[in-house]
Design a protein around this motif. Structure first.
Motif, mmCIF file in Angstrom:
data_model
loop_
_atom_site.group_PDB
_atom_site.id
_atom_site.type_symbol
_atom_site.label_atom_id
_atom_site.label_comp_id
_atom_site.label_asym_id
_atom_site.label_seq_id
_atom_site.Cartn_x
_atom_site.Cartn_y
_atom_site.Cartn_z
ATOM 1 N N SER A 31 47.284 2.653 15.661
ATOM 2 C CA SER A 31 46.829 4.164 15.132
ATOM 3 C C SER A 31 46.653 5.178 16.149
ATOM 4 C CB SER A 31 46.177 4.096 13.932
ATOM 5 O OG SER A 31 46.526 3.120 12.922
ATOM 6 N N HIS A 35 50.172 6.869 16.475
ATOM 7 C CA HIS A 35 50.264 8.018 15.411
ATOM 8 C C HIS A 35 50.225 9.311 15.919
ATOM 9 C CE1 HIS A 35 48.968 10.309 11.723
ATOM 10 N NE2 HIS A 35 49.465 9.298 11.189
ATOM 11 N N ALA A 37 49.400 12.140 15.075
ATOM 12 C CA ALA A 37 47.958 13.036 14.796
ATOM 13 C C ALA A 37 47.166 12.572 15.947
ATOM 14 C CB ALA A 37 47.575 13.153 13.445
ATOM 15 N N ARG A 41 47.989 9.949 21.715
ATOM 16 C CA ARG A 41 49.455 9.610 21.580
ATOM 17 C C ARG A 41 49.934 10.912 22.428
ATOM 18 N NH1 ARG A 41 53.748 10.884 21.723
ATOM 19 N NH2 ARG A 41 55.735 10.427 20.208
ATOM 20 N N PRO A 121 45.678 6.321 5.147
ATOM 21 C CA PRO A 121 47.236 6.597 4.775
ATOM 22 C C PRO A 121 47.844 6.594 6.434
ATOM 23 C CG PRO A 121 46.154 8.337 3.613
ATOM 24 C CD PRO A 121 45.083 7.620 4.514
ATOM 25 N N ALA A 122 47.213 6.835 7.395
ATOM 26 C CA ALA A 122 47.965 6.611 8.764
ATOM 27 C C ALA A 122 48.445 5.333 9.098
ATOM 28 C CB ALA A 122 46.811 7.023 9.634
ATOM 29 N N ALA A 124 50.283 3.539 7.099
ATOM 30 C CA ALA A 124 51.551 3.723 6.475
ATOM 31 C C ALA A 124 52.658 4.339 7.079
ATOM 32 C CB ALA A 124 51.565 3.982 5.093
ATOM 33 N N SER A 125 52.132 5.387 8.354
ATOM 34 C CA SER A 125 52.949 6.274 8.799
ATOM 35 C C SER A 125 54.152 5.516 9.602
ATOM 36 C CB SER A 125 52.357 7.081 9.826
ATOM 37 O OG SER A 125 51.744 6.329 10.917
ATOM 38 N N PRO A 126 55.454 5.984 9.612
ATOM 39 C CA PRO A 126 56.569 5.305 10.261
ATOM 40 C C PRO A 126 56.152 4.984 11.456
ATOM 41 C CG PRO A 126 57.259 7.302 9.209
ATOM 42 C CD PRO A 126 55.919 7.278 9.320
ATOM 43 N N GLU A 127 55.190 5.382 12.450
ATOM 44 C CA GLU A 127 54.863 5.125 14.052
ATOM 45 C C GLU A 127 53.813 3.993 13.793
ATOM 46 O OE1 GLU A 127 55.986 9.267 13.239
ATOM 47 O OE2 GLU A 127 54.391 8.364 12.441
ATOM 48 N N ASP A 129 53.510 1.740 10.915
ATOM 49 C CA ASP A 129 54.237 1.089 9.879
ATOM 50 C C ASP A 129 53.288 -0.265 9.745
ATOM 51 O OD1 ASP A 129 56.570 0.318 8.461
ATOM 52 O OD2 ASP A 129 57.609 -0.728 10.292
ATOM 53 N N TYR A 130 52.174 -0.256 9.431
ATOM 54 C CA TYR A 130 51.446 -1.377 8.950
ATOM 55 C C TYR A 130 51.137 -2.349 10.095
ATOM 56 C CZ TYR A 130 51.748 0.469 4.186
ATOM 57 O OH TYR A 130 51.851 1.359 2.972
#
Length: 261
Positions: A31, A35, A37, A41, A121-122, A124-127, A129-130
């Motif tokens: 993350s 991520h 945000a 990153r 929620p971060a 679950a973001s596509p970047e 992806d759990y």
């Protein structure tokens, strides 16, 4: 079964907790590095460099877990494929192997659920992806080959290093470097799992079922092949113990023949 569980339950809990902590670390590190945000990153634009940073941090995490008091007692498998390979080598009793595998899957699920609670929620973001492991762009066949190959090299390294007296104390570092290298270079092909429990936890939480069979078959096949080659070359008697780091101050529940004992 009952007697084994009564005597060895602390090791089973340690195994589950170690993998849970590894998955929490993977989720947090991924993350922070991937991520959109995250300021980190934006400070690391090159995707290869981002994977290198993630790999280095996860390699260090793995070394720390193996070297921890829990890891020195349980053996720090954190991987059903590793445990089942040591079962095949005769170093783990069948009921211990069964309880280790159950603890590893439970730990992986608990770890990713805890990570989701902390990160929110971060995750679950596509970047991020759990932190699921999926086949890369080349497809499932390449992912299967990649998983089998990296698992083969890891197991062969563990057996050669941990069963060489002058090198055995460095086994965690060899494993950590391999994990860091795999995340950097191989993860675009298979997601870099080597571990069915590590894959199943994120898959359950994110309902991600892409080619799950790969991560339940390729790592085990790769490790079993490595064990077979090692035994044919050195003999079954040259497999001393199922621990990645042998500490004589901690009890060993395996069929141990380590020279240090």
């Amino acid at each position: 079964m009952g007697e084994t569980l009564r005597k060895h339950w602390p090791e089973y809990l340690m195994e589950g907790a170690e993998l849970a902590l590894f998955l929490v670390a993977a989720a947090v590190v991924t993350s922070l590095i991937h991520h959109p945000a995250s300021p980190i990153r934006h400070g690391i634009e090159d995707p290869v460099l981002r994977r290198l940073v993630v790999g280095a941090l996860m390699g260090l995490t793995l070394i720390g877990l193996v070297q921890s008091p829990w890891g020195r007692q349980s053996g720090a498998h954190m991987n059903p494929s590793l445990t089942l390979t040591f079962l095949r080598l005769g170093k783990v009793a069948p009921w211990d192997a069964a309880f280790y595998v159950v603890a590893q899957f439970a730990g992986a699920i608990a770890g990713i659920v805890l990570a989701a609670t902390v990160i929110g929620p971060a995750l679950a973001s596509p970047e991020v992806d759990y932190v699921a492991t999926r086949p890369g762009t080349p497809g499932p066949a390449v992912a299967f080959a990649g998983e089998a190959a990296i698992s083969f090299v890891l197991m062969l390294t563990v057996l050669n290093v941990s069963n060489t007296m002058r090198l055995s104390r460095y086994t965690p570092y060899f494993v950590g470097v391999l994990v860091a290298t795999y995340i950097t270079l191989e993860s675009p092909l298979s997601g870099m799992s080597m571990n069915p429990a590590r894959t199943l936890g994120p898959a359950l939480l994110g309902q991600i079922w892409d080619a799950l069979w790969i991560y339940f078959t390729a790592p085990l096949l790769g490790m079993l092949l490595a064990a077979e080659i090692y035994v044919r070359r050195h003999g079954a008697g040259r497999v001393w113990c199922a621990k990645l780091q042998h500490d004589t101050s901690k009890r060993c529940i395996f069929r141990c023949a380590h020279p240090a004992v």
